[in-house]
Design an enzyme around this catalytic site. Structure first.
Site, PDB file in Angstrom:
ATOM      1  N   ASN A   8       0.823  -0.823   0.061  1.00 20.43           N
ATOM      2  CA  ASN A   8       0.133  -0.056  -0.149  1.00 20.43           C
ATOM      3  C   ASN A   8       1.085   1.289   0.290  1.00 20.43           C
ATOM      4  O   ASN A   8       2.197   1.115  -0.513  1.00 20.43           O
ATOM      5  CB  ASN A   8      -1.260   0.012   1.020  1.00 20.43           C
ATOM      6  CG  ASN A   8      -2.588  -0.227   0.182  1.00 20.43           C
ATOM      7  OD1 ASN A   8      -2.685  -0.020  -0.117  1.00 20.43           O
ATOM      8  ND2 ASN A   8      -3.148  -1.703   0.855  1.00 20.43           N
ATOM      9  N   ARG A   9       0.025   2.744   0.473  1.00 18.72           N
ATOM     10  CA  ARG A   9       1.009   3.424  -0.085  1.00 18.72           C
ATOM     11  C   ARG A   9       2.033   4.053   1.380  1.00 18.72           C
ATOM     12  O   ARG A   9       2.348   3.714   2.417  1.00 18.72           O
ATOM     13  CB  ARG A   9      -0.277   5.136  -0.040  1.00 18.72           C
ATOM     14  CG  ARG A   9      -1.012   4.821  -0.812  1.00 18.72           C
ATOM     15  CD  ARG A   9      -2.097   5.795  -0.173  1.00 18.72           C
ATOM     16  NE  ARG A   9      -3.595   5.459  -0.937  1.00 18.72           N
ATOM     17  CZ  ARG A   9      -4.362   5.197  -1.820  1.00 18.72           C
ATOM     18  NH1 ARG A   9      -4.393   4.466  -0.482  1.00 18.72           N
ATOM     19  NH2 ARG A   9      -5.613   5.133  -2.042  1.00 18.72           N
ATOM     20  N   HIS A  50      -3.639  -9.635  -2.182  1.00 15.48           N
ATOM     21  CA  HIS A  50      -4.471  -9.077  -2.912  1.00 15.48           C
ATOM     22  C   HIS A  50      -5.089  -9.353  -3.522  1.00 15.48           C
ATOM     23  O   HIS A  50      -5.747  -8.727  -5.609  1.00 15.48           O
ATOM     24  CB  HIS A  50      -3.255  -7.863  -3.458  1.00 15.48           C
ATOM     25  CG  HIS A  50      -3.929  -6.343  -4.044  1.00 15.48           C
ATOM     26  ND1 HIS A  50      -4.704  -6.325  -4.328  1.00 15.48           N
ATOM     27  CD2 HIS A  50      -3.221  -4.976  -3.442  1.00 15.48           C
ATOM     28  CE1 HIS A  50      -5.407  -4.834  -4.859  1.00 15.48           C
ATOM     29  NE2 HIS A  50      -4.100  -4.464  -3.782  1.00 15.48           N
ATOM     30  N   GLU A  85      -7.314  -6.775   1.499  1.00 16.47           N
ATOM     31  CA  GLU A  85      -5.774  -6.772   1.934  1.00 16.47           C
ATOM     32  C   GLU A  85      -6.046  -6.642   3.488  1.00 16.47           C
ATOM     33  O   GLU A  85      -5.636  -5.170   4.244  1.00 16.47           O
ATOM     34  CB  GLU A  85      -4.943  -5.329   1.050  1.00 16.47           C
ATOM     35  CG  GLU A  85      -5.326  -5.485  -0.181  1.00 16.47           C
ATOM     36  CD  GLU A  85      -5.222  -4.122  -0.652  1.00 16.47           C
ATOM     37  OE1 GLU A  85      -4.405  -3.670  -0.619  1.00 16.47           O
ATOM     38  OE2 GLU A  85      -5.685  -3.058  -1.754  1.00 16.47           O
ATOM     39  N   ASP A  93     -12.622   3.209  -1.096  1.00 19.60           N
ATOM     40  CA  ASP A  93     -10.709   2.490  -1.149  1.00 19.60           C
ATOM     41  C   ASP A  93     -10.266   3.427  -0.160  1.00 19.60           C
ATOM     42  O   ASP A  93      -9.184   4.358   0.233  1.00 19.60           O
ATOM     43  CB  ASP A  93     -10.698   3.499  -2.424  1.00 19.60           C
ATOM     44  CG  ASP A  93      -9.006   2.771  -2.953  1.00 19.60           C
ATOM     45  OD1 ASP A  93      -8.462   1.765  -2.174  1.00 19.60           O
ATOM     46  OD2 ASP A  93      -7.898   3.329  -3.139  1.00 19.60           O
TER      47      ASP A  93
END
Length: 391
Positions: free
Chosen positions: A90-91, A189, A352, A270
């Site tokens: 992820n981010r 994922h 996730e 999201d």
């Protein structure tokens, strides 16, 4: 840690000596148990197919993907179908983080400013080694050299074992940072469609029922969809409330705030949420005894209950998926199916299980013990179990 390294060494030796059988002609390895059959490929250690029976006994392929193994590596959209993204999933906000007084810079591959899944040489872009396979289990391993993903120091040895038991899929992800402290956060994922695109009345997941009973908090995003360091309580009956009772994914599709709910420019979800339970411990290799999320389709009757040892998860309802671009697999109907052969917007739900997204950017959260690993503090573990039923 030494034991884990030896396991990887012996697994690699078995691979090069030819003790691991080749895949089937379509490039996939298949394992099965009563009520479940799953296929995997070395590219990104991805699950490509997962068959379980619906309430009529018809086998349904529940995960998105491609017909052949080659397509996973050649698709430029790279949606991480079924993959293991890493070494930090992820981010990473602003594509930078600080560790032990050193500022590291990661690849800006998520417009406009952040890093997503460690960049375009992350683990979901790698071909993993198949080091063990039998009728109900397969193990992949990966050697990730220092800085092979931009901004990620130290050597990491990764391993994922997928196994099946009756009506159950088990994911065991492990990684060891052998030479240097480094961020580690991994997940699987898979994108879910419990009707397998066979429902003639609705080819989206908006009619799927979702619940996350221990997730009353979410990580807030800023105007460019980066985690901003704020943790919000999810009000009861709000758009993001799946904790007070189960509801359809699209229950609030007409509500104000649906568009831009967890990111600008698209609708739906999201989001990243915490899993808040007194007995949950990310250092415990065993998943918690109660499901932390449940997904169900009334049309197929299929339901999964997800068990996890992680302290959170990210989930998306695929509102950003481009229309008529990503094909549906032949096992899900392909051309001429209920959805004309392409994945529609809101056509899937990805969940996730992982620790808190962007935790390395916000030391005040106290996530370092669960996201920073090195030679001195053991092996990273992410354990996930999906139990399937149909009624």
């Amino acid at each position: 840690m030494q034991y884990f390294g030896l396991v990887l060494a012996f697994s690699w030796l078995a691979f090069v000596q030819g003790k691991v059988p080749p895949p089937s002609p379509d490039g996939k390895y298949t394992i099965e148990a009563p009520g479940i059959k799953a296929s995997f490929i070395p590219y990104s250690a991805a699950i490509t197919n997962l068959f379980v029976p619906d309430h009529n006994g018809t086998l349904r392929d529940l995960v998105l993907g491609y017909d052949t193994a080659d397509e996973y590596a050649t698709d430029k959209i790279h949606p991480n179908y079924g993959a293991i993204p890493g070494r930090y999933a992820n981010r990473i906000a602003n594509a930078t983080y600080e560790l032990d007084g050193v500022r590291y810079y990661t690849q800006r591959n998520n417009a406009p400013n952040s890093t997503m899944h460690s960049g375009t040489n992350g683990w979901s872009y790698r071909v993993w080694n198949v080091t063990d396979v039998c009728h109900d289990s397969i193990t992949f391993t990966l050697r990730d050299e220092p800085f092979s993903s931009e901004g990620m120091p130290g050597l990491v040895l990764g391993r994922v074992t997928y196994s099946v038991k009756p009506n159950t899929w088990i994911i065991s992800i492990e990684a060891e940072a052998t030479t240097h402290r480094t961020p580690l956060m991994l997940t699987n994922h898979a994108y879910w469609q419990l009707d397998a695109f066979a429902n003639p009345y609705n080819d989206t997941v908006l009619n799927h029922t979702f619940s996350m009973p221990f997730s009353k908090r979410q990580l807030a995003y800023d105007s460019v969809a980066e985690v901003n360091g704020t943790i919000l309580h999810i009000p009861q009956h709000s758009i993001n409330d799946f904790w007070s009772s189960p509801k359809h994914v699209g229950a609030n599709a007409s509500a104000k705030g649906w568009i831009g709910n967890c990111g600008p420019g698209f609708g739906g979800y999201d989001c990243a949420v915490t899993i808040d339970h007194d007995h949950l411990n990310p250092k415990n290799p065993q998943p918690y005894s109660q499901p932390v999320a449940t997904l169900r389709s009334d049309w197929s009757g299929i339901q999964w209950d997800m068990y996890s040892n992680q302290a959170g998860f990210a989930f998306t309802s695929c509102g950003f998926f481009p229309k008529d671009i990503l094909p549906v697999k032949k096992t899900q109907g392909g051309p001429g199916s209920a959805n004309d052969g392409f994945v529609p917007t809101y056509g899937c739900l990805a969940v996730e299980p992982q620790d808190w997204t962007s935790g390395i950017d916000y030391p005040e959260w106290g996530r370092e013990p669960y996201q920073i690993y090195g030679p001195e503090n053991g092996v990273y573990r992410n354990e996930v179990v999906y139990k399937f039923s149909a009624s």
